[in-house]
Design a protein around this motif. Structure first.
Motif, PDB file in Angstrom:
ATOM      1  N   ASP A 137       0.825  -1.206   0.000  1.00  0.00           N
ATOM      2  CA  ASP A 137       0.000   0.000   0.000  1.00  0.00           C
ATOM      3  C   ASP A 137       0.859   1.255   0.000  1.00  0.00           C
ATOM      4  O   ASP A 137       0.504   2.253  -0.633  1.00  0.00           O
ATOM      5  CB  ASP A 137      -0.925  -0.005   1.219  1.00  0.00           C
ATOM      6  CG  ASP A 137      -2.055  -1.000   1.054  1.00  0.00           C
ATOM      7  OD1 ASP A 137      -3.084  -0.616   0.486  1.00  0.00           O
ATOM      8  OD2 ASP A 137      -1.900  -2.164   1.461  1.00  0.00           O
ATOM      9  N   LYS A 138       2.001   1.181   0.680  1.00  0.00           N
ATOM     10  CA  LYS A 138       2.874   2.348   0.750  1.00  0.00           C
ATOM     11  C   LYS A 138       4.190   1.919   1.371  1.00  0.00           C
ATOM     12  O   LYS A 138       4.230   0.998   2.191  1.00  0.00           O
ATOM     13  CB  LYS A 138       2.230   3.450   1.611  1.00  0.00           C
ATOM     14  CG  LYS A 138       3.003   4.754   1.677  1.00  0.00           C
ATOM     15  CD  LYS A 138       2.294   5.730   2.604  1.00  0.00           C
ATOM     16  CE  LYS A 138       3.065   7.027   2.737  1.00  0.00           C
ATOM     17  NZ  LYS A 138       2.429   7.955   3.711  1.00  0.00           N
ATOM     18  N   TYR A 152      12.994   2.416   6.903  1.00  0.00           N
ATOM     19  CA  TYR A 152      11.816   2.311   6.047  1.00  0.00           C
ATOM     20  C   TYR A 152      10.700   1.636   6.820  1.00  0.00           C
ATOM     21  O   TYR A 152      10.934   0.958   7.819  1.00  0.00           O
ATOM     22  CB  TYR A 152      12.119   1.507   4.771  1.00  0.00           C
ATOM     23  CG  TYR A 152      12.390   0.029   5.001  1.00  0.00           C
ATOM     24  CD1 TYR A 152      11.362  -0.913   4.903  1.00  0.00           C
ATOM     25  CD2 TYR A 152      13.665  -0.430   5.332  1.00  0.00           C
ATOM     26  CE1 TYR A 152      11.591  -2.259   5.120  1.00  0.00           C
ATOM     27  CE2 TYR A 152      13.907  -1.770   5.551  1.00  0.00           C
ATOM     28  CZ  TYR A 152      12.868  -2.685   5.449  1.00  0.00           C
ATOM     29  OH  TYR A 152      13.106  -4.013   5.673  1.00  0.00           O
ATOM     30  N   LYS A 153       9.482   1.847   6.350  1.00  0.00           N
ATOM     31  CA  LYS A 153       8.325   1.160   6.910  1.00  0.00           C
ATOM     32  C   LYS A 153       7.411   0.757   5.770  1.00  0.00           C
ATOM     33  O   LYS A 153       7.079   1.582   4.910  1.00  0.00           O
ATOM     34  CB  LYS A 153       7.570   2.045   7.900  1.00  0.00           C
ATOM     35  CG  LYS A 153       6.327   1.346   8.510  1.00  0.00           C
ATOM     36  CD  LYS A 153       5.670   2.194   9.566  1.00  0.00           C
ATOM     37  CE  LYS A 153       4.381   1.533  10.080  1.00  0.00           C
ATOM     38  NZ  LYS A 153       4.615   0.194  10.652  1.00  0.00           N
ATOM     39  N   ILE A 154       7.024  -0.519   5.773  1.00  0.00           N
ATOM     40  CA  ILE A 154       6.136  -1.053   4.742  1.00  0.00           C
ATOM     41  C   ILE A 154       4.714  -1.080   5.273  1.00  0.00           C
ATOM     42  O   ILE A 154       4.463  -1.588   6.373  1.00  0.00           O
ATOM     43  CB  ILE A 154       6.572  -2.470   4.330  1.00  0.00           C
ATOM     44  CG1 ILE A 154       7.921  -2.417   3.612  1.00  0.00           C
ATOM     45  CG2 ILE A 154       5.518  -3.119   3.430  1.00  0.00           C
ATOM     46  CD1 ILE A 154       8.529  -3.778   3.338  1.00  0.00           C
ATOM     47  N   HIS A 155       3.796  -0.528   4.504  1.00  0.00           N
ATOM     48  CA  HIS A 155       2.366  -0.580   4.818  1.00  0.00           C
ATOM     49  C   HIS A 155       1.718  -1.567   3.848  1.00  0.00           C
ATOM     50  O   HIS A 155       1.846  -1.428   2.625  1.00  0.00           O
ATOM     51  CB  HIS A 155       1.726   0.801   4.669  1.00  0.00           C
ATOM     52  CG  HIS A 155       2.374   1.863   5.507  1.00  0.00           C
ATOM     53  ND1 HIS A 155       1.971   2.141   6.790  1.00  0.00           N
ATOM     54  CD2 HIS A 155       3.412   2.705   5.246  1.00  0.00           C
ATOM     55  CE1 HIS A 155       2.714   3.112   7.291  1.00  0.00           C
ATOM     56  NE2 HIS A 155       3.594   3.480   6.371  1.00  0.00           N
ATOM     57  N   ALA A 156       1.017  -2.563   4.394  1.00  0.00           N
ATOM     58  CA  ALA A 156       0.408  -3.596   3.554  1.00  0.00           C
ATOM     59  C   ALA A 156      -0.879  -4.083   4.195  1.00  0.00           C
ATOM     60  O   ALA A 156      -0.878  -4.515   5.350  1.00  0.00           O
ATOM     61  CB  ALA A 156       1.380  -4.756   3.349  1.00  0.00           C
ATOM     62  N   ALA A 244       0.213   1.440  -9.510  1.00  0.00           N
ATOM     63  CA  ALA A 244       0.213   2.871  -9.213  1.00  0.00           C
ATOM     64  C   ALA A 244      -1.167   3.490  -9.406  1.00  0.00           C
ATOM     65  O   ALA A 244      -1.584   4.378  -8.652  1.00  0.00           O
ATOM     66  CB  ALA A 244       1.242   3.578 -10.098  1.00  0.00           C
ATOM     67  N   LYS A 245      -1.895   3.013 -10.396  1.00  0.00           N
ATOM     68  CA  LYS A 245      -3.259   3.484 -10.645  1.00  0.00           C
ATOM     69  C   LYS A 245      -4.154   3.233  -9.429  1.00  0.00           C
ATOM     70  O   LYS A 245      -5.077   4.007  -9.145  1.00  0.00           O
ATOM     71  CB  LYS A 245      -3.810   2.757 -11.876  1.00  0.00           C
ATOM     72  CG  LYS A 245      -5.271   2.999 -12.184  1.00  0.00           C
ATOM     73  CD  LYS A 245      -5.679   2.153 -13.377  1.00  0.00           C
ATOM     74  CE  LYS A 245      -7.177   1.926 -13.394  1.00  0.00           C
ATOM     75  NZ  LYS A 245      -7.567   1.005 -14.483  1.00  0.00           N
ATOM     76  N   HIS A 246      -3.870   2.174  -8.673  1.00  0.00           N
ATOM     77  CA  HIS A 246      -4.646   1.827  -7.483  1.00  0.00           C
ATOM     78  C   HIS A 246      -4.008   2.375  -6.196  1.00  0.00           C
ATOM     79  O   HIS A 246      -4.420   1.990  -5.098  1.00  0.00           O
ATOM     80  CB  HIS A 246      -4.788   0.316  -7.377  1.00  0.00           C
ATOM     81  CG  HIS A 246      -5.707  -0.271  -8.400  1.00  0.00           C
ATOM     82  ND1 HIS A 246      -7.064  -0.396  -8.207  1.00  0.00           N
ATOM     83  CD2 HIS A 246      -5.467  -0.755  -9.651  1.00  0.00           C
ATOM     84  CE1 HIS A 246      -7.613  -0.939  -9.280  1.00  0.00           C
ATOM     85  NE2 HIS A 246      -6.663  -1.167 -10.177  1.00  0.00           N
ATOM     86  N   GLY A 247      -3.002   3.227  -6.345  1.00  0.00           N
ATOM     87  CA  GLY A 247      -2.337   3.777  -5.183  1.00  0.00           C
ATOM     88  C   GLY A 247      -1.411   2.805  -4.488  1.00  0.00           C
ATOM     89  O   GLY A 247      -1.050   3.004  -3.320  1.00  0.00           O
ATOM     90  N   LEU A 248      -1.001   1.743  -5.185  1.00  0.00           N
ATOM     91  CA  LEU A 248      -0.122   0.722  -4.628  1.00  0.00           C
ATOM     92  C   LEU A 248       1.302   0.863  -5.180  1.00  0.00           C
ATOM     93  O   LEU A 248       1.514   1.468  -6.228  1.00  0.00           O
ATOM     94  CB  LEU A 248      -0.645  -0.672  -4.977  1.00  0.00           C
ATOM     95  CG  LEU A 248      -2.030  -1.050  -4.450  1.00  0.00           C
ATOM     96  CD1 LEU A 248      -2.540  -2.308  -5.148  1.00  0.00           C
ATOM     97  CD2 LEU A 248      -1.991  -1.267  -2.947  1.00  0.00           C
ATOM     98  N   THR A 249       2.231   0.283  -4.469  1.00  0.00           N
ATOM     99  CA  THR A 249       3.615   0.218  -4.930  1.00  0.00           C
ATOM    100  C   THR A 249       3.941  -1.229  -5.266  1.00  0.00           C
ATOM    101  O   THR A 249       3.916  -2.098  -4.385  1.00  0.00           O
ATOM    102  CB  THR A 249       4.585   0.724  -3.848  1.00  0.00           C
ATOM    103  OG1 THR A 249       4.330   2.105  -3.591  1.00  0.00           O
ATOM    104  CG2 THR A 249       6.034   0.557  -4.295  1.00  0.00           C
TER     105      THR A 249
END
Length: 470
Positions: A137-138, A152-156, A244-249
């Motif tokens: 997600d970010k 770093y921090k992963i948001h999922a 990216a279109k869905h706001g995801l990485t």
């Protein structure tokens, strides 16, 4: 998909396209592009190319005093870009400026040369990679002032540390969970729909992979060497843009998460004669219907496996994936169904010539696919030419064997770092020489040495956890 320059011009006209995106791959494997007006594209463009590239600004290409380069469009890679209205994308080959011919460090040129090399010797090869990736997600990065610390921090949304909704995916329990546990199926389906509709892919499967936090996989139909490498670059391009279109990485980084499986690119390979015979298939072989030629192929890849690591596992991060216990192979052995071996002979069915192949399990998707597939082919052909014996298959968990047992079976370890892999490539590069120039091998090694040296200078955040009180 277009098959000729005339088809490309027709596609531009029928869709009223205003722009054409010229794309090429640098030596480490990153995709680059420049966008030009569609009115600049003519039939002569496919003979003369576009003088649009400053090669001195691209890693591994040229010096500042020889920087003018030409991008030569490849008609049958042209396609519409669904997320950019009025844009066509087309892959290109890279040429020297001034009519000096093909640029010898163009990775796609290496793949073309490898295919020509095998054809002259009566062979044809097919590749089928399985690309894994994460959809986060970010990702919060703190690298602006490395002198004061990095992190770093992963948001999922699926992860145990930050799951949203009723379900999370526990560590190493992400293999094939049905929705709603699999929260990213719709995004993966949109990715494969885009690949099929706009880029001509034949998709065999897409699914959630073993790791938590949005790990997925997409498998497409096998093809010839250069075409498969083109498809790898296209798949990564589409996956990142749809995400990216869905706001995801979307990331194809080999090991972004501690304590869970990393991201691999298991690569299926088969060797055929020009008249359509699978040279690796022997229906009379009781073990895995693998022919003597197939065994020589395996022998060649095992013999050169440590050198191949520098291309198949080309980043410092790759070697955080290649550790026991996470399904990533670290030992040079082969087997029929053993996923702890670096080479597996898939044996789901018997008696099917078209299905006989090997699965080379070491690569990860941070590799440059043009270089990887070319190197695998050259190792395989070296094995066939020199009749390299792969030894007996190993049908037990290699991770559980003692060092003495591994030595008895002739099992070596893969390199444990990028620097070690580069040492191996420097000492074992002759098998690549018919296809890889000295220039591309030496430049590649220099680039990767610098990458390893740079990352070695950064203190890791966990080092403070372990050593701050020393």
């Amino acid at each position: 998909m277009p098959k000729s320059p005339e088809d490309v011009l027709k596609l531009i006209k029928e869709n009223n396209l205003g722009w054409v995106d010229l794309q090429f791959t640098d030596l480490p494997g990153r995709l680059h592009h420049i966008t030009i007006p569609s009115t600049d594209v003519e039939l002569e463009s496919f003979k003369n190319g576009f003088g649009k590239l400053d090669g001195s600004s691209i890693r591994g290409f040229t010096e500042i005093f020889e920087s003018d380069m030409v991008l030569m469009p490849i008609a049958d890679t042209a396609s519409l870009v669904p997320w950019s209205a009025g844009v066509m994308r087309i892959l290109t080959d890279v040429y020297w400026g001034g009519g000096k011919g093909r640029f010898e460090r163009d990775p796609r040129g290496v793949a073309n040369t490898a295919e020509k090399f095998q054809e002259e010797r009566g062979y044809k090869s097919f590749f089928g990679p399985e690309l894994e990736f994460f959809l986060f997600d970010k990702v919060d990065l703190d690298v602006a002032t490395p002198q004061s610390g990095t992190g770093y921090k992963i948001h999922a949304r699926e992860s145990p540390w930050e799951g949203s909704g009723s379900f999370v995916i526990r560590y190493k329990e992400g293999y094939y969970p049905a929705p709603p546990v699999d929260k990213l199926m719709d995004v993966r389906v949109e990715i494969v729909d885009t690949l099929v509709k706009y880029f001509g892919f034949i998709i065999e499967a897409t699914h959630h992979e073993v790791a938590t936090a949005g790990q997925g996989e997409i498998d497409f139909r096998f093809s010839t060497l250069t075409d498969t490498a083109d498809k790898v670059q296209t798949l990564k391009y589409v996956t990142k843009n749809v995400a990216a279109k869905h706001g995801l990485t979307a990331t194809f980084m080999p090991k972004p998460i501690y304590g869970d499986n990393g991201t691999g690119m298991h690569t299926h390979f088969s060797l055929w004669s020009k008249d359509g015979k699978n040279l690796m298939f022997d229906p009379n072989d009781d073990y895995a219907e693998i022919s003597q030629t197939g065994r020589y192929v395996i022998g060649g890849i095992l013999h050169h496996a440590r050198a191949l690591s520098a291309i198949a596992s080309p980043s410092v991060n790759s070697y955080r994936r290649l550790v026991p216990g996470f399904e990533a192979p670290v030992y040079t052995a082969w087997s029929r169904g053993n996923r702890s071996a670096i080479i597996r002979v898939p044996s789901y069915f018997r008696g099917i010539e078209n299905a006989k192949r090997i699965e080379y399990r070491a690569p990860d998707p941070s590799t440059n696919p043009y270089l990887l597939f070319s190197a695998v082919l050259m190792a395989a052909l070296d094995g066939v030419n020199k009749k390299m014996d792969p030894g007996d298959p190993v049908d037990e968990n290699i991770y559980h064997l003692t060092p003495e047992k591994r030595r008895e079976k002739g099992i070596r370890e893969l390199p444990r770092s990028l620097d070690e892999a580069l040492d191996e490539l420097e000492s074992d590069k002759e098998f690549l020489k018919p296809v890889f120039s000295n220039s591309i091998i030496d430049t590649y090694i220099d680039l990767k040495r610098q990458e390893a040296k740079t990352l070695q200078m950064y203190p890791h955040p966990m080092e403070l956890y372990y050593y701050l009180d020393s």
